[in-house]
Design a protein around this motif. Structure first.
Motif, PDB file in Angstrom:
ATOM      1  N   VAL A  48      28.466  50.047  22.972  1.00  0.00           N
ATOM      2  CA  VAL A  48      27.266  50.882  23.158  1.00  0.00           C
ATOM      3  C   VAL A  48      27.332  51.549  24.534  1.00  0.00           C
ATOM      4  N   GLY A  49      27.823  50.829  25.517  1.00  0.00           N
ATOM      5  CA  GLY A  49      27.906  51.357  26.877  1.00  0.00           C
ATOM      6  C   GLY A  49      29.295  51.797  27.287  1.00  0.00           C
ATOM      7  N   SER A  50      30.128  52.119  26.315  1.00  0.00           N
ATOM      8  CA  SER A  50      31.506  52.498  26.644  1.00  0.00           C
ATOM      9  C   SER A  50      31.566  53.906  27.220  1.00  0.00           C
ATOM     10  N   PRO A  51      32.663  54.218  27.908  1.00  0.00           N
ATOM     11  CA  PRO A  51      32.878  55.604  28.320  1.00  0.00           C
ATOM     12  C   PRO A  51      32.995  56.488  27.074  1.00  0.00           C
ATOM     13  N   ASP A  52      32.835  57.778  27.255  1.00  0.00           N
ATOM     14  CA  ASP A  52      32.858  58.691  26.114  1.00  0.00           C
ATOM     15  C   ASP A  52      34.149  58.617  25.317  1.00  0.00           C
ATOM     16  N   GLU A  53      35.246  58.258  25.945  1.00  0.00           N
ATOM     17  CA  GLU A  53      36.520  58.164  25.221  1.00  0.00           C
ATOM     18  C   GLU A  53      36.713  56.805  24.549  1.00  0.00           C
ATOM     19  N   GLY A  54      35.709  55.927  24.644  1.00  0.00           N
ATOM     20  CA  GLY A  54      35.807  54.604  24.037  1.00  0.00           C
ATOM     21  C   GLY A  54      36.569  53.638  24.930  1.00  0.00           C
ATOM     22  N   TYR A  55      36.787  52.453  24.429  1.00  0.00           N
ATOM     23  CA  TYR A  55      37.532  51.414  25.136  1.00  0.00           C
ATOM     24  C   TYR A  55      38.768  51.047  24.338  1.00  0.00           C
ATOM     25  N   THR A  56      39.842  50.704  25.037  1.00  0.00           N
ATOM     26  CA  THR A  56      40.986  50.093  24.374  1.00  0.00           C
ATOM     27  C   THR A  56      40.665  48.606  24.197  1.00  0.00           C
ATOM     28  N   ALA A  57      41.467  47.919  23.411  1.00  0.00           N
ATOM     29  CA  ALA A  57      41.286  46.478  23.252  1.00  0.00           C
ATOM     30  C   ALA A  57      41.445  45.776  24.601  1.00  0.00           C
ATOM     31  N   ALA A  58      42.392  46.246  25.407  1.00  0.00           N
ATOM     32  CA  ALA A  58      42.590  45.653  26.741  1.00  0.00           C
ATOM     33  C   ALA A  58      41.370  45.899  27.627  1.00  0.00           C
ATOM     34  N   ASP A  59      40.770  47.089  27.537  1.00  0.00           N
ATOM     35  CA  ASP A  59      39.557  47.380  28.296  1.00  0.00           C
ATOM     36  C   ASP A  59      38.434  46.428  27.898  1.00  0.00           C
ATOM     37  N   LEU A  60      38.289  46.221  26.593  1.00  0.00           N
ATOM     38  CA  LEU A  60      37.252  45.318  26.106  1.00  0.00           C
ATOM     39  C   LEU A  60      37.491  43.894  26.593  1.00  0.00           C
ATOM     40  N   ALA A  61      38.737  43.432  26.523  1.00  0.00           N
ATOM     41  CA  ALA A  61      39.053  42.077  26.984  1.00  0.00           C
ATOM     42  C   ALA A  61      38.709  41.924  28.462  1.00  0.00           C
ATOM     43  N   GLU A  62      39.050  42.934  29.260  1.00  0.00           N
ATOM     44  CA  GLU A  62      38.765  42.888  30.695  1.00  0.00           C
ATOM     45  C   GLU A  62      37.262  42.911  30.939  1.00  0.00           C
ATOM     46  N   ARG A  63      36.563  43.814  30.270  1.00  0.00           N
ATOM     47  CA  ARG A  63      35.113  43.923  30.468  1.00  0.00           C
ATOM     48  C   ARG A  63      34.410  42.625  30.102  1.00  0.00           C
ATOM     49  N   LEU A  64      34.837  42.004  29.006  1.00  0.00           N
ATOM     50  CA  LEU A  64      34.158  40.810  28.513  1.00  0.00           C
ATOM     51  C   LEU A  64      34.696  39.519  29.116  1.00  0.00           C
ATOM     52  N   GLY A  65      35.840  39.599  29.810  1.00  0.00           N
ATOM     53  CA  GLY A  65      36.423  38.402  30.404  1.00  0.00           C
ATOM     54  C   GLY A  65      36.927  37.424  29.363  1.00  0.00           C
ATOM     55  N   VAL A  66      37.532  37.962  28.295  1.00  0.00           N
ATOM     56  CA  VAL A  66      38.035  37.136  27.204  1.00  0.00           C
ATOM     57  C   VAL A  66      39.478  37.510  26.907  1.00  0.00           C
ATOM     58  N   SER A  67      40.091  36.753  26.024  1.00  0.00           N
ATOM     59  CA  SER A  67      41.481  37.015  25.664  1.00  0.00           C
ATOM     60  C   SER A  67      41.578  38.215  24.727  1.00  0.00           C
ATOM     61  N   PRO A  68      42.726  38.887  24.731  1.00  0.00           N
ATOM     62  CA  PRO A  68      42.943  39.975  23.763  1.00  0.00           C
ATOM     63  C   PRO A  68      42.819  39.489  22.315  1.00  0.00           C
ATOM     64  N   ALA A  69      43.185  38.242  22.040  1.00  0.00           N
ATOM     65  CA  ALA A  69      43.064  37.707  20.677  1.00  0.00           C
ATOM     66  C   ALA A  69      41.603  37.646  20.237  1.00  0.00           C
ATOM     67  N   ALA A  70      40.709  37.270  21.150  1.00  0.00           N
ATOM     68  CA  ALA A  70      39.280  37.218  20.818  1.00  0.00           C
ATOM     69  C   ALA A  70      38.761  38.614  20.493  1.00  0.00           C
ATOM     70  N   VAL A  71      39.199  39.598  21.267  1.00  0.00           N
ATOM     71  CA  VAL A  71      38.790  40.982  21.022  1.00  0.00           C
ATOM     72  C   VAL A  71      39.364  41.464  19.697  1.00  0.00           C
ATOM     73  N   SER A  72      40.609  41.122  19.426  1.00  0.00           N
ATOM     74  CA  SER A  72      41.265  41.555  18.196  1.00  0.00           C
ATOM     75  C   SER A  72      40.500  41.092  16.962  1.00  0.00           C
ATOM     76  N   GLY A  73      40.089  39.843  16.939  1.00  0.00           N
ATOM     77  CA  GLY A  73      39.335  39.322  15.807  1.00  0.00           C
ATOM     78  C   GLY A  73      37.987  40.010  15.662  1.00  0.00           C
ATOM     79  N   ALA A  74      37.298  40.235  16.777  1.00  0.00           N
ATOM     80  CA  ALA A  74      35.991  40.886  16.737  1.00  0.00           C
ATOM     81  C   ALA A  74      36.124  42.339  16.282  1.00  0.00           C
ATOM     82  N   VAL A  75      37.141  43.033  16.784  1.00  0.00           N
ATOM     83  CA  VAL A  75      37.380  44.428  16.406  1.00  0.00           C
ATOM     84  C   VAL A  75      37.705  44.521  14.916  1.00  0.00           C
ATOM     85  N   ARG A  76      38.526  43.609  14.441  1.00  0.00           N
ATOM     86  CA  ARG A  76      38.878  43.595  13.018  1.00  0.00           C
ATOM     87  C   ARG A  76      37.620  43.404  12.156  1.00  0.00           C
TER      88      ARG A  76
END
Length: 154
Positions: free
Chosen positions: A37-65
């Motif tokens: 909801v608060g992403s930059p206009d170009e969106g976030y990469t999975a790595a950006d999301l992991a960094e923002r949320l302080g979680v592993s890329p695997a956690a982001v991958s499952g949520a994104v899926r």
């Protein structure tokens, strides 16, 4: 996390995600959705999301899926950029709310069954019928409210 400057709205997004989690949404998909909801206009990469949320890329991958399968977020590809970006689907919120209409109808049917099978308890029957009526009202009104909202925006 020191990324507050790079990622505005972190505190509000986390509070909103906690509210969605309390309402029954899985925690990580709720956090990813609120981050988007608060992403930059170009969106976030999975790595950006992991960094923002302080979680592993695997956690982001499952949520994104999960969120992609629910048609709440979308994958954005850009020519020359090997990394996919993610953003909310247009009208995701109205779609998420109105998609529950069949659930409300099914619950109303079960409330009627409860009332039918509990004829010796008139207070219970009245309560079940009232819930069924309310759920039918939601089934009818939620899609119409979303349509009215969309029409009012244009």
């Amino acid at each position: 996390m020191g990324g507050d400057v790079d990622h505005p709205g972190i505190e509000a997004a986390e509070q909103a995600a906690a509210m969605l989690t309390a309402a029954g949404m899985a925690r990580m998909p709720a956090r990813v959705m609120m981050a988007l909801v608060g992403s930059p206009d170009e969106g976030y990469t999975a790595a950006d999301l992991a960094e923002r949320l302080g979680v592993s890329p695997a956690a982001v991958s499952g949520a994104v899926r999960y969120l992609t399968s629910m048609r709440l977020i979308q994958r954005l590809s850009r020519p020359g950029d090997r990394r996919d970006r993610y953003d909310l689907v247009d009208d995701a919120w109205a779609g998420m709310i109105t998609s529950n209409a069949p659930l409300y109808a099914a619950l109303a049917t079960q409330m009627d069954r409860i009332a039918d099978e509990n004829a010796d308890a008139p207070v219970s029957v009245a309560r079940a019928r009232e819930v069924a009526d309310f759920l039918r009202y939601l089934t009818e009104r939620m899609p119409r409210l979303a349509d009215e909202w969309r029409a009012g925006r244009g």
